[in-house]
Scaffold this active site. Structure first.
Site, PDB file in Angstrom:
ATOM      1  N   GLU A  37     -49.143 113.383  48.133  1.00  0.00           N
ATOM      2  CA  GLU A  37     -49.022 113.891  49.507  1.00  0.00           C
ATOM      3  C   GLU A  37     -47.864 114.769  49.829  1.00  0.00           C
ATOM      4  O   GLU A  37     -46.661 114.465  49.220  1.00  0.00           O
ATOM      5  CB  GLU A  37     -48.989 112.392  50.336  1.00  0.00           C
ATOM      6  CG  GLU A  37     -48.977 112.779  51.875  1.00  0.00           C
ATOM      7  CD  GLU A  37     -48.652 111.467  52.690  1.00  0.00           C
ATOM      8  OE1 GLU A  37     -48.521 110.317  52.297  1.00  0.00           O
ATOM      9  OE2 GLU A  37     -48.555 111.702  53.823  1.00  0.00           O
ATOM     10  N   ARG A 262     -46.818 101.857  37.987  1.00  0.00           N
ATOM     11  CA  ARG A 262     -45.794 102.840  38.193  1.00  0.00           C
ATOM     12  C   ARG A 262     -44.707 102.955  37.414  1.00  0.00           C
ATOM     13  O   ARG A 262     -44.346 101.877  36.927  1.00  0.00           O
ATOM     14  CB  ARG A 262     -45.353 102.322  39.500  1.00  0.00           C
ATOM     15  CG  ARG A 262     -46.313 102.592  40.725  1.00  0.00           C
ATOM     16  CD  ARG A 262     -45.294 102.082  42.198  1.00  0.00           C
ATOM     17  NE  ARG A 262     -44.658 103.291  42.606  1.00  0.00           N
ATOM     18  CZ  ARG A 262     -45.430 103.843  43.819  1.00  0.00           C
ATOM     19  NH1 ARG A 262     -46.811 104.075  43.981  1.00  0.00           N
ATOM     20  NH2 ARG A 262     -44.669 105.108  44.200  1.00  0.00           N
ATOM     21  N   LYS A 272     -40.404 108.410  47.892  1.00  0.00           N
ATOM     22  CA  LYS A 272     -40.169 109.685  48.648  1.00  0.00           C
ATOM     23  C   LYS A 272     -39.602 109.153  49.895  1.00  0.00           C
ATOM     24  O   LYS A 272     -38.691 110.095  50.619  1.00  0.00           O
ATOM     25  CB  LYS A 272     -41.486 110.393  48.878  1.00  0.00           C
ATOM     26  CG  LYS A 272     -41.897 111.322  47.769  1.00  0.00           C
ATOM     27  CD  LYS A 272     -43.078 112.122  48.035  1.00  0.00           C
ATOM     28  CE  LYS A 272     -44.184 111.298  47.929  1.00  0.00           C
ATOM     29  NZ  LYS A 272     -45.565 111.809  48.147  1.00  0.00           N
TER      30      LYS A 272
HETATM   31  P1  ATP Z   1     -43.837 107.353  47.028  1.00  0.00           P
HETATM   32  O1  ATP Z   1     -44.015 105.984  47.344  1.00  0.00           O
HETATM   33  O2  ATP Z   1     -42.809 108.040  46.339  1.00  0.00           O
HETATM   34  O3  ATP Z   1     -44.373 108.331  48.600  1.00  0.00           O
HETATM   35  P2  ATP Z   1     -46.635 107.666  46.374  1.00  0.00           P
HETATM   36  O4  ATP Z   1     -47.545 107.104  45.671  1.00  0.00           O
HETATM   37  O5  ATP Z   1     -46.769 107.634  47.903  1.00  0.00           O
HETATM   38  O6  ATP Z   1     -45.110 107.894  46.164  1.00  0.00           O
HETATM   39  P3  ATP Z   1     -48.058 110.069  46.181  1.00  0.00           P
HETATM   40  O7  ATP Z   1     -47.619 111.449  46.715  1.00  0.00           O
HETATM   41  O8  ATP Z   1     -49.034 109.652  47.199  1.00  0.00           O
HETATM   42  O9  ATP Z   1     -46.675 109.319  46.219  1.00  0.00           O
HETATM   43  O10 ATP Z   1     -48.321 110.291  44.938  1.00  0.00           O
HETATM   44  C1  ATP Z   1     -49.024 110.973  44.120  1.00  0.00           C
HETATM   45  C2  ATP Z   1     -49.494 110.542  42.773  1.00  0.00           C
HETATM   46  O11 ATP Z   1     -48.453 110.083  41.877  1.00  0.00           O
HETATM   47  C3  ATP Z   1     -50.371 109.168  42.997  1.00  0.00           C
HETATM   48  O12 ATP Z   1     -51.329 109.208  42.180  1.00  0.00           O
HETATM   49  C4  ATP Z   1     -49.348 107.942  42.650  1.00  0.00           C
HETATM   50  O13 ATP Z   1     -50.010 106.885  42.190  1.00  0.00           O
HETATM   51  C5  ATP Z   1     -48.499 108.931  41.447  1.00  0.00           C
HETATM   52  N1  ATP Z   1     -47.260 108.163  41.593  1.00  0.00           N
HETATM   53  C6  ATP Z   1     -46.270 108.053  42.389  1.00  0.00           C
HETATM   54  N2  ATP Z   1     -45.184 107.374  42.313  1.00  0.00           N
HETATM   55  C7  ATP Z   1     -45.355 107.114  40.862  1.00  0.00           C
HETATM   56  C8  ATP Z   1     -44.487 106.358  40.023  1.00  0.00           C
HETATM   57  N3  ATP Z   1     -43.429 105.791  40.210  1.00  0.00           N
HETATM   58  N4  ATP Z   1     -45.035 106.278  38.738  1.00  0.00           N
HETATM   59  C9  ATP Z   1     -46.253 106.641  38.232  1.00  0.00           C
HETATM   60  N5  ATP Z   1     -47.017 107.496  39.481  1.00  0.00           N
HETATM   61  C10 ATP Z   1     -46.701 107.587  40.728  1.00  0.00           C
HETATM   62 MG    MG Z   2     -48.117 107.866  49.385  1.00  0.00          MG
END
Ligand code: ATP
Ligand code: MG
Length: 554
Positions: A37, A262, A272
């Protein structure tokens, strides 16, 4: 992808895919996607997902798309989109197709109409708060909304008018009609669309209704013919909804969602939202601050794409959440830089040394190897002259036990140069040492002195040839291993995470480094040139990592 990476170890996802290929599932194709995102910069956790998705595709002659999941326009921006593209490419990956979920808004809308026509979606007038109450709890079934029995014709009409902008934000939502008594709360008639009048960075004001993440994600995957939709464990409970939507729509492609743990890294934060808070509240100097666990921050600190990929491979892939020690990441970069970074000399806290028996205007261009084990990295010229600078703490008038550096009356070797002896210590009125008077032994260039042993070797620069530099010594951003456990993670910020040394000197050959050049400053640590903050007359270098685990020098 570069070829000399750590060889791929087997893991449960690789096994699933190997089996699918054996069964010729998906016509033997592997198509994955990385779906961020665009609401912030990518962090080291995303690197794990990137390496996994792009890596799995590459290993199987498959394809991997980059897709922006841009369904939350309030928090998203083009700056983030561009940063994410830059970071993925920098990590060494090339997407097969670039997409935005917003490209599918029209299609998503048609699919929603189809769900209404099938009688499995309805327009609800309950408020967000009422929907929450009606949803029930883990132990209590939910309650059906009075609008659940609305006719298909009326639902179609209301949904069209939601799109046309006839209603206020929050007045209606479109919900899936699944099961208000499901043990899985995600299946209790989840929202599919909400009314929200916000400008979208790509579709402008074309839409005042936006599709929800769960609804958008599975359809976007299906549109792109994704075979394996890899995501993190928190989506495990959303998988039934993912499958439900695609089953209802009978999409030609029905990707398989597979969840993995994760990455959680000690002494930092991978969220983020919280990283955004660090930036906006100015606890750090931007998303690319070298203390940040963002790809941009790690890059600015001097991490290499190879070290990050190596890290992601080493930590493995499981279904159990666990914490990874920061030392693992540091190990990976240290190993890469030890192998590949040219050596150079920098003095953090200079002490003037005058070599009395060296001619006033003599200059010798000494040839010094760039890497002790790799002659192929070449040699550079290091000028030697009458006045040199050494590290203040490489001299001790009254040496502690086992001190192998320069002492009053003692001898030491200057790296790549001569042996010098300290004959006199000059002090100011307050007794501070301001200069050493030394002599050099002209017979010690590239050979041992005759008749005596000189054990210590110290680094140095020629005063007149050296360049002023600022060295930034970074340490962990947080004082505790798991800042998320604190009541307020901001309280756990390490107040000493940045130490700036402003009066450093670097050797002559570093007059004009390429942006992001990385060096091992001998005996000090690994550093990366910061072109962004450097100005004429002051070169800035960021410490990537110390030479050894404990940060001590020899
Ligand atoms: P955040 O909470 O940091 O915003 P998010 O999962 O909401 O993380 P996205 O931009 O939706 O962030 O993530 C894009 C991809 O990266 C998704 O498939 C998510 O599962 C993966 N991802 C995000 N954080 C991690 C992590 N700590 N370890 C492994 N994969 C991750
Ligand atoms: Mg997200």
């Amino acid at each position: 992808m570069s070829t000399n990476d750590t060889p791929a170890a087997s893991n449960f996802i690789r096994s699933i895919i190997a089996n699918d290929l054996k069964d010729n599932k998906n016509n033997g194709q592997v198509i994955t996607r990385f779906p961020p995102e665009p609401n912030g910069y990518l962090h080291i956790g995303h690197a794990k997902s990137i390496c996994l998705n792009f890596g799995i595709a590459a290993e199987n002659n498959g394809r991997c798309n980059l897709r922006f999941d841009d369904t939350n326009p309030e928090k998203e921006s083009d700056e983030y989109v561009e940063a994410i593209k830059r970071d993925v490419q920098w990590l060494g990956f090339e997407w097969s197709e670039l997409h935005h979920a917003s490209d599918y808004f029209e299609q998503l809308y048609s699919y929603a109409v189809q769900l209404i026509e099938q009688g499995v979606a309805y327009v609800d007038s309950l408020s967000a708060e009422q929907i929450r109450i009606y949803r029930g709890t883990l132990t209590e079934a939910g309650k059906e909304s009075p609008d659940r029995s609305r006719s298909i014709a009326e639902n179609l009409d209301l949904f069209a008018r939601m799109r046309a902008g006839e209603f206020a934000d929050g007045q209606y939502v479109l919900r899936a009609k699944i099961d208000m008594a499901s043990p899985n709360i995600n299946m209790r008639d989840p929202a599919l669309y909400r009314i929200r009048r916000v400008h979208h960075q790509r579709t402008g004001n074309d839409w005042c209704i936006y599709p929800m993440y769960d609804y958008t994600h599975c359809i976007s995957d299906a549109i792109e013919n994704i075979t394996h939709s890899l995501c993190t464990l928190e989506f495990e409970d959303h998988r039934p909804l993912y499958d439900w939507v695609l089953d209802q729509l009978k999409t030609p492609c029905h990707p398989q969602q597979i969840e993995f743990a994760r990455l959680q890294l000690e002494y930092t934060i991978v969220s983020k939202r919280k990283l955004n808070q660090l930036v906006t509240e100015q606890h750090v100097h931007g998303w690319d601050d070298p203390r940040m666990p963002t790809i941009a921050g790690l890059r600015r600190a001097g991490f290499t794409p190879k070290a990050i990929r190596d890290f992601c491979e080493r930590i493995g892939l499981t279904k159990q959440n666990s914490w990874i020690e920061m030392g693992v990441l540091e190990y990976c970069i240290r190993e890469d830089l030890n192998d590949n970074a040219p050596r150079a000399m920098a003095v953090l806290q200079p002490l003037r040394v005058v070599i009395d028996n060296y001619q006033e205007d003599q200059i010798e261009e000494l040839e010094v190897g760039n890497h002790p084990q790799k002659p192929e990295l070449g040699k550079r010229r290091v000028p030697f002259s009458k006045i040199i600078l050494i590290e203040q703490d490489d001299f001790a008038e009254i040496p502690p036990a086992k001190f192998k550096r320069l002492t009053a009356g003692g001898e030491v070797r200057l790296r790549g140069s001569y042996v010098i002896q300290c004959n006199d210590v000059i002090k100011d009125n307050e007794g501070n040492i301001i200069e050493l008077r030394c002599s050099y032994d002209p017979d010690t260039l590239g050979k041992n002195p005759v008749g005596r042993k000189v054990k210590g070797v110290i680094h140095w620069v020629s005063e007149q040839h050296s360049h002023p530099a600022e060295l930034r010594l970074y340490d962990r951003l947080f004082k505790v291993a798991n800042p998320d456990n604190e009541e307020n993670f901001l309280d756990a910020i390490n107040p000493d995470s940045l130490k700036i040394l402003t009066d450093c000197r670097v050797e002559a050959s570093l007059a004009n480094p390429e942006p992001e050049s990385r060096y091992q400053f001998e005996r000090i640590g690994y550093f990366c040139f910061d072109a962004k903050d450097s100005v004429a007359g002051k070169l800035v270098f960021n410490r990537t990592v110390t030479l050894r685990d404990n940060g001590e020098k020899d």
